[in-house]
Design a protein around this motif. Sequence first.
Motif, PDB file in Angstrom:
ATOM      1  N   ASP A  12      -4.148  35.667  -0.330  1.00 57.32           N
ATOM      2  CA  ASP A  12      -4.814  35.911   1.229  1.00 57.32           C
ATOM      3  C   ASP A  12      -3.725  36.568   1.880  1.00 57.32           C
ATOM      4  OD1 ASP A  12      -5.836  35.015   3.693  1.00 57.32           O
ATOM      5  OD2 ASP A  12      -6.902  33.399   2.734  1.00 57.32           O
ATOM      6  N   ARG A  13      -3.588  36.365   3.299  1.00 55.87           N
ATOM      7  CA  ARG A  13      -2.441  37.170   4.003  1.00 55.87           C
ATOM      8  C   ARG A  13      -1.258  37.096   3.437  1.00 55.87           C
ATOM      9  NH1 ARG A  13      -1.807  38.582  10.079  1.00 55.87           N
ATOM     10  NH2 ARG A  13       0.213  38.994  10.017  1.00 55.87           N
ATOM     11  N   TYR A  14      -0.743  36.315   2.846  1.00 52.43           N
ATOM     12  CA  TYR A  14       0.340  36.170   2.001  1.00 52.43           C
ATOM     13  C   TYR A  14       0.620  35.997   0.729  1.00 52.43           C
ATOM     14  CZ  TYR A  14       2.593  37.048   6.635  1.00 52.43           C
ATOM     15  OH  TYR A  14       2.756  37.774   7.989  1.00 52.43           O
ATOM     16  N   ASN A  15       0.957  36.321  -0.232  1.00 60.10           N
ATOM     17  CA  ASN A  15       0.854  35.842  -1.733  1.00 60.10           C
ATOM     18  C   ASN A  15       2.022  34.756  -1.905  1.00 60.10           C
ATOM     19  OD1 ASN A  15       3.623  36.968  -2.322  1.00 60.10           O
ATOM     20  ND2 ASN A  15       2.711  38.797  -2.774  1.00 60.10           N
ATOM     21  N   GLY A  16       1.872  33.898  -3.156  1.00 64.59           N
ATOM     22  CA  GLY A  16       2.647  32.684  -3.221  1.00 64.59           C
ATOM     23  C   GLY A  16       4.045  33.042  -3.320  1.00 64.59           C
ATOM     24  N   SER A  51       5.359  37.071 -13.877  1.00 62.54           N
ATOM     25  CA  SER A  51       6.057  37.781 -14.713  1.00 62.54           C
ATOM     26  C   SER A  51       5.010  38.954 -14.948  1.00 62.54           C
ATOM     27  CB  SER A  51       6.243  37.284 -16.197  1.00 62.54           C
ATOM     28  OG  SER A  51       5.129  36.462 -16.731  1.00 62.54           O
ATOM     29  N   THR A  52       3.670  38.665 -14.615  1.00 62.59           N
ATOM     30  CA  THR A  52       2.773  39.797 -14.677  1.00 62.59           C
ATOM     31  C   THR A  52       2.718  40.638 -13.328  1.00 62.59           C
ATOM     32  OG1 THR A  52       1.055  38.035 -15.778  1.00 62.59           O
ATOM     33  CG2 THR A  52       0.115  40.146 -15.018  1.00 62.59           C
ATOM     34  N   VAL A  53       3.122  40.001 -12.310  1.00 60.47           N
ATOM     35  CA  VAL A  53       2.959  40.481 -11.142  1.00 60.47           C
ATOM     36  C   VAL A  53       4.323  41.707 -11.000  1.00 60.47           C
ATOM     37  CG1 VAL A  53       3.430  40.427  -8.664  1.00 60.47           C
ATOM     38  CG2 VAL A  53       2.238  38.489  -9.684  1.00 60.47           C
ATOM     39  N   LEU A  54       5.547  41.197 -11.767  1.00 54.84           N
ATOM     40  CA  LEU A  54       6.603  41.758 -11.838  1.00 54.84           C
ATOM     41  C   LEU A  54       6.489  43.148 -12.679  1.00 54.84           C
ATOM     42  CD1 LEU A  54       9.334  39.197 -11.560  1.00 54.84           C
ATOM     43  CD2 LEU A  54       8.684  40.535  -9.732  1.00 54.84           C
ATOM     44  N   TRP A  59       9.184  47.592  -2.453  1.00 56.48           N
ATOM     45  CA  TRP A  59       8.382  47.985  -3.764  1.00 56.48           C
ATOM     46  C   TRP A  59       6.917  47.997  -3.697  1.00 56.48           C
ATOM     47  CZ3 TRP A  59       6.431  43.778  -7.123  1.00 56.48           C
ATOM     48  CH2 TRP A  59       6.205  44.315  -8.534  1.00 56.48           C
ATOM     49  N   VAL A  60       6.507  47.296  -2.730  1.00 54.93           N
ATOM     50  CA  VAL A  60       4.938  47.239  -2.407  1.00 54.93           C
ATOM     51  C   VAL A  60       4.861  48.356  -1.372  1.00 54.93           C
ATOM     52  CG1 VAL A  60       2.928  45.637  -1.882  1.00 54.93           C
ATOM     53  CG2 VAL A  60       5.121  44.783  -2.942  1.00 54.93           C
ATOM     54  N   LYS A  61       4.500  49.224  -1.790  1.00 58.51           N
ATOM     55  CA  LYS A  61       4.139  50.756  -1.098  1.00 58.51           C
ATOM     56  C   LYS A  61       3.260  50.234   0.098  1.00 58.51           C
ATOM     57  CE  LYS A  61       5.894  54.134  -4.134  1.00 58.51           C
ATOM     58  NZ  LYS A  61       5.818  53.239  -5.365  1.00 58.51           N
ATOM     59  N   LYS A 110      -5.904  45.812  -2.510  1.00 60.35           N
ATOM     60  CA  LYS A 110      -4.800  46.127  -3.424  1.00 60.35           C
ATOM     61  C   LYS A 110      -3.843  44.564  -3.715  1.00 60.35           C
ATOM     62  CE  LYS A 110      -1.909  48.835  -6.486  1.00 60.35           C
ATOM     63  NZ  LYS A 110      -0.592  48.563  -6.119  1.00 60.35           N
ATOM     64  N   ASN A 111      -3.365  44.318  -2.358  1.00 60.64           N
ATOM     65  CA  ASN A 111      -2.395  43.370  -2.512  1.00 60.64           C
ATOM     66  C   ASN A 111      -2.811  41.877  -1.939  1.00 60.64           C
ATOM     67  OD1 ASN A 111      -0.302  45.181  -3.275  1.00 60.64           O
ATOM     68  ND2 ASN A 111      -0.676  46.072  -1.503  1.00 60.64           N
TER      69      ASN A 111
END
Length: 213
Positions: free
Chosen positions: A109-113, A95-98, A177-179, A197-198
Amino acid sequence: MSDPKKYSIVRYTPGQRINHWIIALSFVLLAASGLAFFHPAFYWMSNLLGGGTWSRILHPFIGVVMFVCFFLFAIRLWRFNKITKKDKEWLSNMSTVLKGETAGVPDADRYNGGQKVLFYVLVILMLGLMASGFVMWREYFSHLFGIELVRLASLLHAIFAFLLICVIIIHIYAAIWVKGSVRAMTRGTVSPGWAWKNHRDWYRRIVRNPDAE
Ligand code: HEM
């Protein structure tokens, strides 16, 4: 300022990008022709593959192309998609991420959850679509199975396809969404700022060892 291209980080090789876009193109053709088979309201979509007959002939073959390309791609990325304790924490902070906030969200890491969960959902749906599609493939295989099984496979195929369309809509939305993400799949590179950042843990790994993937 010096050339910003010098500071790009490679995220995907040309081969991986070509593979990914073959999967994406196959997906569009399969979704359009599949929807045309599903309901007359979507029949016009069969024009994309040259009409109803051509759609019936080509749909299963394009399905095989998508399946094979997807697994070639997925096998190379498998080791980056292992779910860790940090990913579980990341997912519990969804919910925080959104909300676009970062406080309390662990570094990815290279990919998020979220990307990792989506990865396994794709693997399951691809296997389900291939298995049910094989049972339904009238030209070559469906005569090997009883009618009840072919009916069940048709139902499951439609359910898996619907879920895949939903999941891919989320995938595309997240990519936009993730520019800076789409660039990873078009040019193959990302900026250090995007990585920091990501995907901060990935960024740290790359800085420590520029040959790391
Ligand atoms: C027009 C449609 C699509 C767009 C715009 C798109 C965009 C992207 C982008 C930008 C990435 C890189 C994300 C990153 O590195 O953080 C990516 C990765 C990926 N895409 Fe797509 N994609 C599309 C369709 C598809 C389809 C149809 C599939 C599979 C059925 C797919 C499977 C994947 C996978 C497996 C990854 C790697 C993510 C991971 O390993 O966790 N994509 N996509």
